[in-house]
Design a protein around this motif. Sequence first.
Motif, short mmCIF file in Angstrom:
data_model
loop_
_atom_site.label_atom_id
_atom_site.label_comp_id
_atom_site.label_asym_id
_atom_site.label_seq_id
_atom_site.Cartn_x
_atom_site.Cartn_y
_atom_site.Cartn_z
N MET A 52 113.17 85.67 53.41
CA MET A 52 111.85 86.20 53.07
C MET A 52 111.15 85.34 52.04
O MET A 52 111.80 84.74 51.19
N GLY A 53 109.83 85.36 52.12
CA GLY A 53 109.03 84.76 51.06
C GLY A 53 109.00 85.70 49.87
O GLY A 53 108.79 86.91 50.03
N ALA A 54 109.22 85.18 48.70
CA ALA A 54 109.30 86.00 47.49
C ALA A 54 108.00 86.73 47.18
O ALA A 54 108.01 87.77 46.52
N MET A 102 104.08 83.63 55.23
CA MET A 102 104.12 82.47 56.12
C MET A 102 105.12 81.42 55.61
O MET A 102 104.82 80.24 55.52
N SER A 103 106.33 81.83 55.30
CA SER A 103 107.32 80.92 54.71
C SER A 103 107.68 79.75 55.61
O SER A 103 108.01 78.68 55.13
N GLU A 129 115.71 84.50 49.43
CA GLU A 129 114.32 84.67 49.00
C GLU A 129 113.74 83.29 48.71
O GLU A 129 114.24 82.58 47.84
N LEU A 130 112.72 82.92 49.46
CA LEU A 130 112.07 81.62 49.28
C LEU A 130 111.01 81.77 48.19
O LEU A 130 110.00 82.44 48.38
N GLU A 131 111.25 81.13 47.08
CA GLU A 131 110.46 81.35 45.86
C GLU A 131 109.00 80.94 45.98
O GLU A 131 108.13 81.54 45.35
#
Length: 138
Positions: free
Chosen positions: A78-80, A113-114, A106-108
Motif C-alpha cells: 500500500m501507499g502510505a 497510485m503506488s 507500506e510504500l512511504e
Amino acid sequence: QEPLFKYGKFWRSQNGPGAIAARMIVMTLVSPDLTLSDIQAFRSGKSWQYSRVLHQDLDGFDLRSAGYDFDVPMIIIMGAHDWTTPVKQAREYFQHIEAPYKKFVELEHSAHMSLYAEPGRLLNVLVTDALPLSASIK
C-alpha cells in the motif's frame, strides 16, 4: 486538484502529479498486455464506463465477509498516503489474517497510485518478497 496533491490523496510524488501521469502514459504504451484498441478505449473514455460498473460491484463489498483464513501467502502493498484505500483499515484487516506467510508493505512516498509513484520500490518488493513465494504455490 492542488489540495488533493498537497495532502497526497491520489498522487504522491516528488515531481508532482504530472510526472505520474507521464509515467502512466509511457507504461501504457510499452505494456505487452495492452493492445492499440485498449489504448484507444482509454482515450475515448470507454474504460471509465467499465470502471463505473466495477465500482458499483465494489461499493457494497466488505473484504471482512470473505474471511481471514488463506491457504496461500499474503502480501499487502500500500501507499502510505492512500486515502482511497486507507492504510489504517488495511492494517486492521491484516492483523486478523491467518496465512502460511504474510507481510504488510507500506510504500512511504506513494498514495493510491503506488505503481506509478514508486515503480522501483514496488518491483523490489515483488522480486524480493513475492517471487520466492511463488515457488511454494502449486
